[in-house]
Structures are given as structure tokens and as C-alpha cells.
Design a protein around this motif. Sequence first.
Motif: not given
Length: 351
Positions: A62-83
Amino acid sequence: MQQVRIVNAAKALPKYSRDTKDILPFVEFWLGGQEERFRRKVIKIFEGASVDRRYGIMDIEEVFTATSFQEKNDIYVREMKTLGRTALQNAFKAQGWAPDSLDYIITVSCTGIMIPSLDAYLINDLGLRQDVVRLPVTEMGCAAGVSGLIYATNFLRSNPNKRAAVVAVESPTATFQLNDFSMANMVSAAIFGDGAACVLLSSEEENVGPAIIGEEMYHFEDATHLMGFDLTNTGLKMILDPAVPEVISAHFGAIVHPFLKKYGSSIEKVNHLIFHPGGRKIVQTVDELFGNLGKSIEDTREVLRAFGNMSSVTVLYVLERFLEKKLEKGEQGLVLSFGPGFSAQRVLLEW
């Protein structure tokens, strides 16, 4: 003056992790269109980064897959809440603190964007009090973990019998730029990993743990270009000037000696250096400077090797290692980190 103590530190790690040797095939594939000499140089950077393993909020594909800023940031928000929740829960459990006993919460992160900030979600998820004081610390990079300790200390010094938590959560993985072949992106990809940490502090008299003797920030003049992020359409693009270790070395004496003297100490009296592992070159620079003074930063090296540089989180992992040691009364530790601005943050501890 009210005495403030660090009473506990705990960490939380993402579910994905890989050894650096297992990441190299992905790096080689990613660099497939680049010239051979450049590819060899980047692989050497990864192999020589002194990072054996790192953790991530995304699997390597997933790290090496082309995604938008929004898609990466959505993962960041979800995982930061959990961590963030896990790190704070782990610290509460280890210390025996009820969530509603917390008076002040500081959340630290710079590798994504979320509004409301993480602390608002932690209040709801863990049942913190409605009058808890909250402070999100952003845009301070690797130095921000120590910044959080400084802010918590200032609050607790002014408020006896209070409790504070510093929760740092970072995902440099979410800032990786797939189409950026600059050296800054290569070096950051080689050294960074994801993680979270929580440190509990208190101004209650009955608590044990190292006392905070002094804390200060040091701001380098005209050095804003050395480190940071550019906000681009593809996300947060790393700025990392190769002159950073040299600049640290030039300012080292001014950063350390007047600070220690102000609080009645000296480098001879400091037993332990709790240093942020910014990367192999910065660690080497500080190791040489402190090694000449007879000090070891082996714990810093070990955290870099096992987890990589997790931005603001990393120095708190080093701190946790020292809190787990059976140190003698009167021993001192200097907490030190560097970050964008350019700045150095310092905290003097005494057990």
C-alpha cells in the motif's frame, strides 16, 4: 516551585512491520525507471541507515501504491485515533490512573492533518473529563515530543496535585512521496517508521519517577529552510537539508552547556543522554560530541535500529527505556531533540 515528575511512559505500535532487508526488493522495483548509479546509491542509503526494522500503518504494498493525499490522510486519521487511544490506555493501565483523573492532555503529531485534533477523540473514546485542558501540538516535527513535555511541565508547575498526559502519534509512512526522487525523500524513506507513545506527568507529591529540574527551547536563527514539509497536491513533501548534522555540531556547546549551568548542573554531572535518534548521521554527530565527554547514546542507537525514526515519538521510546532501568537516586538525564524551526528542545531530569 511545584515539583513535576515523569511517572510513566508507554508505547503503541501499528500492526504492520518489516525488516529493512525485506523492504529492499520493493525499493528496487520502485526505482526501476531510474539510472543504475542512482538506484545503487539509494539501496546503500537504506542498507546504511542503521534501521533494522520499522512499523507502519499501511502494509508495504500500500505504501508503494499511487494514492491521493486524501486517501493517505484518511488512513492516517483512522490509525492515529487507534494508536493514540492504545498508547494512552497502556499508560493509564500501567500507572493505575482512571481516565477521568486526567487534568491536561497534549497530543503531538505532524505527519497528517485532522481537525478536530486527536485529543478531542480521546476525550470521547476514553471518557476523559469534560473540563480537561487540551493542547494539540502540530508542525514542530521531531522536536515536538519534548515540546509536549515542556508544555506539560509548565502547566503542572502552576497547578499542584494535577495530572498530565503527552500523547505523540506519527506516521511518516503517510508522507512518503511516490514520484519524488529527491535525496530528501530517499533519506526519509530509509530512516522513518510509524509509532505512538504516551508519557504521564504529575505534580502530586506522592508520585515517584524522575523530577524535571529544568526545561528550555533553543531556536536557531535563520534556519527555517533546514527541515520541514512542503504541502503539495500529493501530500506532505519532506524538506531535509544535508547540512543539519553540521549545524547541530556548530551550535552544540551553546545548546548544552549554558542550559545545564542555569539549572545547577554540568555535562560531568549528567549520567544519561536521552537523545532523539534523528538518523544515522545525526546520531553519529551527537555520539562524537558526547563521546568526547565520556557519555553513551547506546539506547538512542537501539531505538533507531528497532523502530526507525518515528518523528516526535522516537525520543519518548528512548525515555521509556530509561524509566524501566533501576537508576540511582540523584542520577541525571538530559532529554534532547531537534526539529523544524530549526530548534533544539531540552529537559533535565533527576532521579
